[in-house]
Design an enzyme around this catalytic site. Structure first.
Site, short mmCIF file in Angstrom:
data_model
loop_
_atom_site.label_atom_id
_atom_site.label_comp_id
_atom_site.label_asym_id
_atom_site.label_seq_id
_atom_site.Cartn_x
_atom_site.Cartn_y
_atom_site.Cartn_z
N TYR A 1 0.54 -1.43 -0.13
CA TYR A 1 -0.08 -0.19 -0.03
C TYR A 1 0.71 1.34 0.06
O TYR A 1 2.06 1.40 0.67
CB TYR A 1 -0.96 0.26 1.49
CG TYR A 1 -0.89 -1.62 1.26
CD1 TYR A 1 -2.59 -1.56 0.49
CD2 TYR A 1 -0.78 -1.71 2.90
CE1 TYR A 1 -3.02 -3.56 1.22
CE2 TYR A 1 -1.68 -3.16 3.29
CZ TYR A 1 -2.87 -3.43 2.75
OH TYR A 1 -3.25 -4.74 3.26
N ARG A 2 0.88 2.27 -1.03
CA ARG A 2 1.97 2.95 -1.24
C ARG A 2 1.55 3.99 -0.22
O ARG A 2 0.53 3.89 0.80
CB ARG A 2 1.21 4.00 -2.43
CG ARG A 2 -0.24 4.57 -2.20
CD ARG A 2 -0.42 5.52 -2.81
NE ARG A 2 -1.51 6.79 -2.85
CZ ARG A 2 -2.20 6.80 -3.62
NH1 ARG A 2 -2.42 6.55 -4.49
NH2 ARG A 2 -3.32 7.59 -3.09
N ASP B 1 -1.71 7.67 -10.47
CA ASP B 1 -1.73 6.56 -10.15
C ASP B 1 -1.86 4.65 -11.25
O ASP B 1 -1.23 5.11 -12.55
CB ASP B 1 -3.35 5.88 -9.42
CG ASP B 1 -3.46 5.23 -8.90
OD1 ASP B 1 -2.21 3.98 -8.00
OD2 ASP B 1 -3.27 5.44 -7.10
N TRP C 1 -4.47 2.02 3.05
CA TRP C 1 -5.24 0.51 2.22
C TRP C 1 -6.29 0.75 2.38
O TRP C 1 -7.41 1.47 2.52
CB TRP C 1 -5.02 -0.33 3.48
CG TRP C 1 -4.85 0.02 4.68
CD1 TRP C 1 -6.47 0.32 5.06
CD2 TRP C 1 -4.21 0.02 5.88
NE1 TRP C 1 -5.70 1.08 6.38
CE2 TRP C 1 -4.54 0.63 7.42
CE3 TRP C 1 -2.63 -0.92 6.05
CZ2 TRP C 1 -3.98 0.40 8.49
CZ3 TRP C 1 -2.22 -0.98 7.35
CH2 TRP C 1 -2.70 -0.03 8.72
C1 LIG Z 1 2.90 -0.98 -6.92
C2 LIG Z 1 2.15 -0.94 -6.69
C3 LIG Z 1 1.29 -0.32 -5.50
C4 LIG Z 1 -0.02 -0.68 -4.71
N1 LIG Z 1 -0.24 -0.11 -3.56
C5 LIG Z 1 -1.93 -0.17 -3.24
C6 LIG Z 1 -2.26 0.94 -2.71
O1 LIG Z 1 -1.83 1.71 -2.40
N2 LIG Z 1 -3.22 0.75 -1.65
C7 LIG Z 1 -4.25 -0.38 -2.41
O2 LIG Z 1 -5.19 -1.10 -1.29
N3 LIG Z 1 -3.53 -1.37 -2.77
C8 LIG Z 1 -2.29 -1.40 -3.53
N4 LIG Z 1 -1.59 -2.22 -4.27
C9 LIG Z 1 -2.72 -3.70 -4.66
C10 LIG Z 1 -2.66 -4.24 -3.68
O3 LIG Z 1 -0.75 -4.65 -2.99
C11 LIG Z 1 -2.91 -5.68 -3.76
O4 LIG Z 1 -4.29 -5.86 -3.70
C12 LIG Z 1 -2.20 -6.88 -2.19
O5 LIG Z 1 -3.18 -7.94 -2.42
C13 LIG Z 1 -2.90 -6.70 -1.54
O6 LIG Z 1 -2.32 -7.32 -0.15
P1 LIG Z 1 -3.78 -7.76 1.06
O7 LIG Z 1 -4.51 -8.74 -0.41
O8 LIG Z 1 -3.29 -8.41 2.21
O9 LIG Z 1 -4.97 -6.60 1.43
C14 LIG Z 1 -0.92 -2.29 -4.97
C15 LIG Z 1 -0.04 -2.64 -5.35
C16 LIG Z 1 1.40 -2.68 -6.43
C17 LIG Z 1 1.62 -3.47 -7.68
#
Ligand SMILES: Cc1cc2nc3c(=O)[nH]c(=O)nc-3n(C[C@H](O)[C@H](O)[C@H](O)COP(=O)(O)O)c2cc1C
Ligand SMILES: [Mn+2]
Length: 487
Positions: A179-180, A288, A193
């Site tokens: 999550y950025r 984004d 998140w």
């Molecule tokens: C470079 C990158 C940045 C991301 N930024 C976000 C973000 O800011 N917020 C978010 O909710 N998911 C973001 N994601 C997607 C999550 O990492 C992805 O949905 C992941 O499955 C979340 O993990 P979790 O299922 O344990 O919550 C990003 C993915 C990538 C590859």
């Protein structure tokens, strides 16, 4: 042999000529972005970039590490991403053993999985330097990606390749999500998140308990760990077990200095801290994945209590924006790796393509072995109920003789096959937080298209026409005479 850490992966890229060093000083505010964007848009995703001298920081920045099929495969130490899918399929498709010999031969497989569980260590490279008296995010070369990123009063810097570690306060289960991180000042950041994600679910639980939530942001572990943070795993699956499986070696975890959160010991830097439930602050805007700015919205606030890092930290970052970008290749890895897991529920699915232009949540094409009326529509509704596939705004289902990786052929088949009224399904439901098209955030409509051959039972009163193919005999004849035509 698994990469020990990020720098071992960087070495491999270097040795293969897949990484370019930039020795001249560059600005982490926008300049690194523009260089990285040009690399991402060059044929095949260009090279990874190592910025040796970054204005205002003593640490180097590396970008575009995963930004090609070749580098993504190297990151996961496979020759093609389908190889990972093959290993997962192998693990899942165990027929029940019929006799003792078969049972015995299954044991090593099961043992293999338990071998991948994280290992706990007492000391770690990521804690070579510990700054808990006056931790300062300003020392990190955090980049600003796009001109309108951030709020007035901050520099618009975002940590773009973070691994956010939290623990479920009820079950004690750890989670790691990418999550950025919007850097507000020396000691404060946003915590972006989305409400659908596991980190947000943990946060809700702390809020319900009225308790302060510990969290840690690790940056720059070995590539399988970094990728795993982005993988859409079910909540019950620990990303670090998955990372261990991917790298075929357990991830070594170390306890944070100021909390019980565990982080990969091989990280380059770890930002420890906490969130107070209820405290929010405007996060974003941020250029984004979609190629648009995601809007500024209130998100929880993360307070830094300690920063630990390697003495000679290397700071990895990614730039997201209009595709193709580095994250597209991470998404493509997910498309390949998760196919066998989707097939557990839908064995009739042959292949899936998430075209990069759909930025992953907007578009999926699925080929199926159709065997009953309404089968494609079942797949459409079924996928909308599965994990992060719930975000898919457009699902197109085709028969299994369509190669969904061939977009031109697929488009031709779809456009010829569909009677739009009969074959489309509309549904309302949750949308990805990054969607900007719907009237409300996170809620809107999706469309499914059944582009399979239609049968009598599905109301088709006419016979389905035959696709054109030249006869084998004539093809052979023309093959053998090809030179005579002087073409
Ligand atoms: C470079 C990158 C940045 C991301 N930024 C976000 C973000 O800011 N917020 C978010 O909710 N998911 C973001 N994601 C997607 C999550 O990492 C992805 O949905 C992941 O499955 C979340 O993990 P979790 O299922 O344990 O919550 C990003 C993915 C990538 C590859
Ligand atoms: Mn998770």
């Amino acid at each position: 042999m698994a990469y020990r850490d990020l720098r071992e992966f960087i070495k491999v890229l270097e040795n293969k000529g897949l990484l370019h060093h930039i020795k001249t000083e560059v600005d982490p505010l926008l300049e690194i972005s523009e260089i990285t964007d040009r690399m991402s848009k060059s044929p095949g995703g260009g090279k990874a970039l190592f910025f040796e001298k970054v204005k205002g920081s003593e640490y180097p920045v590396v970008t575009n590490l995963f930004g090609s099929f070749e580098r993504m495969a190297l990151a996961l130490e496979v020759s093609s991403l389908d190889e990972v899918a093959g290993r997962i399929e192998d693990l899942l498709n165990q027929a029940p053993p019929k006799n003792l010999i078969e049972k015995m031969s299954l044991l090593p497989k099961l043992f293999e999985l338990s071998k991948f569980f994280p290992r706990h260590v007492k000391s770690a490279r990521c804690q070579e330097v510990i700054d808990r008296t006056d931790p300062d995010l300003g020392k990190l070369p955090v980049i600003k990606c796009w001109p309108h990123d951030g709020q007035p009063g901050d520099e618009g810097r975002f940590i773009t390749l973070p691994m956010v570690f939290t623990v479920d306060p009820e079950t004690g289960r750890p989670n790691c999500g990418m999550y950025r991180i919007h850097v507000y000042d020396k000691k404060t950041t946003g915590m972006h998140w989305h409400i659908h994600k596991d980190g947000a679910r943990h946060y809700e639980k702390y809020a319900a308990l009225g308790k302060r939530m510990p969290a840690a942001i690790a940056v720059g572990s070995d590539p399988a760990v970094i990728y795993a943070a982005s993988a859409p795993l079910p909540e019950a699956v620990d990303e670090m077990v998955f990372a261990g499986f991917l790298r075929r070696f357990p991830v070594e975890m170390v306890k944070c200095v100021t909390s019980d959160i565990e982080v990969p010991a091989n990280s380059e830097v770890v930002i420890e801290g906490y969130l107070d439930p209820g405290e929010t602050r405007i996060e974003g805007p941020f250029g984004d994945h979609t190629g648009f700015y995601s809007p500024a919205e209130p998100y929880p606030v993360f307070h830094v209590s300690c920063i630990t890092h390697r003495k000679d930290m290397i700071y990895p970052a990614t730039l997201v924006g209009k595709p193709p970008m580095e994250d597209c290749y991470m998404g493509k890895a997910t498309e390949r790796i998760f196919l066998p897991l989707i097939r557990l529920d839908f064995p009739e699915i042959k292949d899936i393509n998430l075209p990069m232009e759909g930025v992953f949540h907007n578009f999926a094409i699925i080929s199926i072995r159709k065997s009953y009326p309404g089968h494609a529509k079942k797949i459409i509704h079924g996928l909308w109920g599965k994990g992060q596939m719930m975000f898919a705004k457009l699902l197109i289902v085709v028969d299994d003789d369509v190669d969904v990786q061939d977009l031109s052929y697929t488009a031709w088949r779809v456009l010829n096959n569909v009677d739009w009224k009969r074959d489309t399904v509309f549904a309302d439901g949750p949308l990805d937080a990054l969607d900007h098209s719907a009237n409300w955030p996170r809620y809107g409509s999706k469309m499914g298209i059944d582009a399979t051959r239609k049968t009598r039972e599905e109301g088709m009163t006419r016979d389905w026409p035959e696709e054109l193919f030249m006869s084998e005999e004539i093809r052979k004849l023309v093959d053998s005479r090809w030179k005579e035509y002087g073409l």
